[in-house]
Enzyme design. Structure first.
Site, PDB file in Angstrom:
ATOM      1  N   LEU A  55      26.866  64.958  18.725  1.00  0.00           N
ATOM      2  CA  LEU A  55      27.537  63.942  19.515  1.00  0.00           C
ATOM      3  C   LEU A  55      26.644  63.570  20.686  1.00  0.00           C
ATOM      4  O   LEU A  55      26.890  63.971  21.806  1.00  0.00           O
ATOM      5  CB  LEU A  55      28.893  64.449  20.007  1.00  0.00           C
ATOM      6  CG  LEU A  55      29.962  64.753  18.952  1.00  0.00           C
ATOM      7  CD1 LEU A  55      31.128  65.472  19.594  1.00  0.00           C
ATOM      8  CD2 LEU A  55      30.456  63.491  18.303  1.00  0.00           C
ATOM      9  N   GLY A  56      25.558  62.866  20.435  1.00  0.00           N
ATOM     10  CA  GLY A  56      24.739  62.292  21.506  1.00  0.00           C
ATOM     11  C   GLY A  56      25.621  61.284  22.195  1.00  0.00           C
ATOM     12  O   GLY A  56      25.968  60.280  21.613  1.00  0.00           O
ATOM     13  N   THR A  57      26.005  61.594  23.413  1.00  0.00           N
ATOM     14  CA  THR A  57      27.263  61.060  23.912  1.00  0.00           C
ATOM     15  C   THR A  57      27.176  60.518  25.311  1.00  0.00           C
ATOM     16  O   THR A  57      26.306  60.885  26.080  1.00  0.00           O
ATOM     17  CB  THR A  57      28.287  62.221  23.913  1.00  0.00           C
ATOM     18  OG1 THR A  57      28.426  62.688  22.598  1.00  0.00           O
ATOM     19  CG2 THR A  57      29.622  61.821  24.438  1.00  0.00           C
ATOM     20  N   SER A  58      28.119  59.633  25.629  1.00  0.00           N
ATOM     21  CA  SER A  58      28.420  59.316  27.028  1.00  0.00           C
ATOM     22  C   SER A  58      29.908  59.523  27.216  1.00  0.00           C
ATOM     23  O   SER A  58      30.708  58.844  26.587  1.00  0.00           O
ATOM     24  CB  SER A  58      28.068  57.869  27.334  1.00  0.00           C
ATOM     25  OG  SER A  58      26.704  57.640  27.094  1.00  0.00           O
ATOM     26  N   SER A  84      24.418  62.859  26.784  1.00  0.00           N
ATOM     27  CA  SER A  84      23.042  62.372  26.952  1.00  0.00           C
ATOM     28  C   SER A  84      22.975  61.065  27.728  1.00  0.00           C
ATOM     29  O   SER A  84      21.998  60.791  28.415  1.00  0.00           O
ATOM     30  CB  SER A  84      22.409  62.178  25.575  1.00  0.00           C
ATOM     31  OG  SER A  84      23.171  61.274  24.817  1.00  0.00           O
TER      32      SER A  84
END
Lengths: 307, 229, 240
Positions: free
Chosen positions: B18-21, B152
């Protein structure tokens, strides 16, 4: 705490009888030590006994045997009142086609089916295990099994094994709460959505899904879409090939498996016949053993009597 | 691994990420959680409509970042714990945000060697009549904050959020703050994208919001269509 | 692919330093097959060009007509194969200039290719090379090479991805290995196969390889060398 295997030693010899003693040079008596096997049976779960040995062998530069990986295209899609899953039928071992018509659609319960990508053995075994547990659960609760229950069992099992069980699954089915569609990755993460694709051909299949999918499809439209997505994988992904299998699960109806729904890859007739003349294979040596004594006895047949 | 420096770069091969904001913000009436919707495996977007906002109790939710498998497993455990143990009818009072966040923290800390999970736990505390936000980054520490950002994409919006956050904003101000913050995070971070999902937790109840790209969050100001009066 | 994970500390993402080495080789799949007859030779190959699980092209013929009734194919890493064939063609042009357009014999072509390959002994052309032509007596000639130039004249040879699948079939059907004459009980005598029989074998070899090897398919190209010259045929193969 680690469970200690019960150490029992049964030195056992298997004697194969009725063999000619003239062949005494051959060791027909095969000693079998079954103690090691017994200790395994007592332990639950997978056996890791060969792990250390295999690591040692690997460190000596011997390659480990490769598991059959189903370089695969699998898809699933929901429609009004049900859900469809589909798969190609090619199984590969490296660049070699191991099976031209394998089954990648597995039954978890009569109305919950599952398409598997990844390591063939893992998808097969994890599906059988969860299928059994699901049936026990349904017997215990006296209810039809639910898709969310099978999803939870699968994801918890796969998470426990931290990705070492290489099963990538699309789970779909109908239950008293309606039709459902999920995907699961080997590490135990799950996704929800109206359409799913997985496997090496998932990108080809997803390109079809992302362009053709629409809301509120009919059953027929949905089957067509799934089959088209699989075909995209068959033609454009080398890991996928051969035929399209489809499974349709409709609310209030029995699931129907459409095995080889499309067969676009029938092999053409060979240019030549390869029938060999009898005797082409040389007989280098011949020996015949009498393993059993055959006795012929004549049994008198009773005369037919008119009633 | 020596226990002091944690290897956070050991995501197992092929693991879903989950490369996430994500963020959560307290405001006058409670708290709002926000997240993008992108899940990736390497360069491939495995899911473009992911729901990273997960319910663990009536009005206690969390934002997930890191490994999808790890964070799902953790939230499943916390949800069952809150539902059948500390928050069940056997106990005098319903579970608090503090308790929920503490369970998250306990799990993340005790299993830090095996987990890649960064979680923001946020909820509306019915007893204190206020929103609360707890950030639980990788490693298992816990930080109570007025607002929290993670994932990220968060690196791009520390400055923006610090400049623009105010205590006791209205609901609409807060929604707008999150929309603009995550809009920027998505814009600059390649591993974040898709729609912006939000959950508004107040005394009144639970409200779900969704914002689509181009239409509602990615339109630059100069191209915004003026609304008719 | 990145070995970095995206974490909360997106801005402080650090990756374990990993030694990266450029790999100049790739494998573009495909298979080639050459069979020599009494007064002809054929060289065949599929036209699929792959990398990994992807198809780069369904029609990229790789059997090249070199002139002088010679055909050549270098299967494996296709960029190396193309480079090898081009440098051969250039050498051949020089040979014609210097020798009043004298026709290059297959045996001489083979020796030249050996030197081209061995010239890259410590950074080899990543290819399995086969050439086909007619020798001085007009008999079919097949020469096959390993990546660094070891070569041999043979009756038949398969190269490339499905070589290990096709070669045993050829041993049995061209050289009659493991076949015995039912009448005499002796090993079946070697005979030359006729062109149409060879063409049928080639087609069956490729349809069978297509069934069991994922990198073989799409289309079959066959070049046939007879005293009349070089002829070419194409047949469709399965595309899955």
């Amino acid at each position: 705490m680690v469970a200690q295997p019960v150490q029992k030693v049964f030195p056992l010899t298997l004697k194969i009888t009725n063999l000619p003693s003239s062949n005494s040079s051959r060791p027909w008596r095969i000693p079998v030590r079954i103690d090691c096997y017994l200790s395994h049976i007592k332990m639950a779960g997978l056996s890791f006994d060969n792990f250390q040995r295999n690591q040692y062998i690997a460190s000596k530069g011997v390659a480990m045997p490769k598991a059959t990986s189903t370089g695969t295209t699998i898809v699933g899609c929901k429609f009004n009142g049900g859900v469809v899953i589909a798969a190609d039928t090619r199984a590969t071992a490296g660049p070699i086609v191991a099976d031209k018509n394998c089954e990648k659609l597995h039954k978890l319960s009569p109305k919950i089916w599952c398409a598997g990508a990844g390591t063939a053995a893992d998808t097969e075994m994890v599906t059988q295990l969860i299928g059994s547990n699901l049936e026990l659960h349904s017997l215990y609760t006296n209810r039809e099994p639910r898709v969310i229950a099978s999803l939870t069992l699968l994801k918890q099992h796969l998470f426990k094994y931290q990705g070492h069980i290489g099963a990538y699954l699309i789970v779909a089915g109908v239950d008293p709460t309606g039709a459902h569609l999920f995907s699961i990755h080997a590490h135990g993460s799950t996704d929800v959505g109206p359409y799913q694709t997985l496997g090496s051909g998932s990108l080809a299949a997803m390109s079809v899904m992302e362009t053709q999918w629409k809301e509120n499809m009919t059953k027929e439209e949905c089957i067509k879409l799934c089959a088209d997505a699989i075909e995209a994988g068959i033609w454009n992904d080398l890991g996928s090939g051969s035929n399209v299998d489809v499974c349709v699960m409709e609310v209030g109806k029995d699931a129907q498996l459409l095995r080889n729904y499309i067969t676009p890859n029938i092999r053409e007739q060979k240019a030549k016949s390869y029938k060999f003349k009898k005797g082409t294979t040389a007989i280098l040596r011949e020996s015949i053993y009498n393993l059993v004594d055959v006795e012929e006895t004549e049994i008198p047949v009773p005369m037919e009597v008119d009633a | 691994m020596n226990g002091v420096s944690v290897d956070i770069n050991h995501l197992k091969k092929g693991e879903v990420n989950l490369g996430t904001s994500i963020m959560a913000v307290t405001f006058k009436d409670g708290v709002i959680l926000g997240a993008d919707s992108r899940t990736t495996t390497g360069a491939y977007i495995a899911n473009r409509v992911t729901d990273k906002l997960t319910q663990v109790y009536d009005k206690i939710w969390c934002c997930r970042s890191g490994s999808a498998a790890d964070t799902q497993a953790i939230t499943d455990i916390v949800r069952s714990y809150l539902t059948y143990q500390v928050g069940s009818d056997n106990f005098e009072r319903p579970a608090s945000v503090n308790v929920a966040a503490s369970i998250f923290q306990e799990l993340c800390y005790n299993n830090k060697d095996n987990l890649t999970a960064g979680i923001i736990c946020a909820g509306y505390d019915e007893e204190k009549q206020q929103g609360e936000v707890y950030s639980i980054p990788i490693g298992g520490s816990i930080h109570k904050q007025d607002f929290a950002i993670a994932g990220s994409g968060s690196g791009f919006i520390y400055g923006y959020c610090n400049e623009n956050f105010r205590k006791n904003m209205t609901r609409d101000e807060t929604v707008n703050f999150i929309r603009k913050s995550l809009g920027q995070a998505i814009k600059w971070d390649g591993s974040s994208g898709g729609v912006i999902r939000m959950i508004v937790l107040t005394k009144a109840g639970i409200e779900r919001l969704i914002f689509y790209p181009e239409e509602t969050y990615l339109v630059p100001k100069e191209f915004e269509i003026p609304q008719a009066a | 692919m990145s070995n970095t994970i995206a974490s909360e500390y997106g801005h402080t993402d650090t990756s374990v330093p990993i030694e990266h080495r450029f790999n100049p080789y790739s494998d573009n799949g495909g298979t080639i097959l050459g069979i020599a007859g009494e007064d002809f030779a054929v060289l065949a190959g599929d036209t699929r060009h792959t990398s990994g699980y992807s198809i780069n092209s369904r029609f990229q013929p790789k059997i090249m007509d070199l002139g002088d009734d010679l055909v050549m194919s270098a299967n494996g890493f296709s960029a190396d194969g193309d480079a090898l064939i081009r440098s051969f063609q250039q050498q051949l042009t020089w040979y014609h200039f210097n020798n009043q357009n004298k026709k290059l014999r297959p045996s001489s072509a083979a020796r030249l290719i050996q030197h081209l390959l061995y010239g890259h002994r410590f950074f080899p052309y990543y290819v399995h090379t086969i050439i086909a032509g007619l020798d001085e007596e007009g008999k079919g000639a097949i020469y096959s090479f390993d990546p660094v130039g070891s070569y041999e004249r043979e009756q038949c040879r398969a190269g490339g991805a499905a070589a290990s699948l096709i070669m045993p079939f050829l041993d049995n059907q061209v050289n009659f290995k493991n076949q015995y004459d039912p009448a005499t009980g002796q090993a079946r005598l070697k005979t030359y196969l006729k062109l149409d029989e060879v063409l049928n074998l080639v087609r069956d070899a490729f349809t069978s390889a297509t069934e069991r090897h994922i990198e073989v398919g799409d289309c079959l190209q066959i070049k046939i060398i007879t005293k009349e010259g070089v002829r070419e045929e194409f047949y469709p193969l399965k595309r899955d």
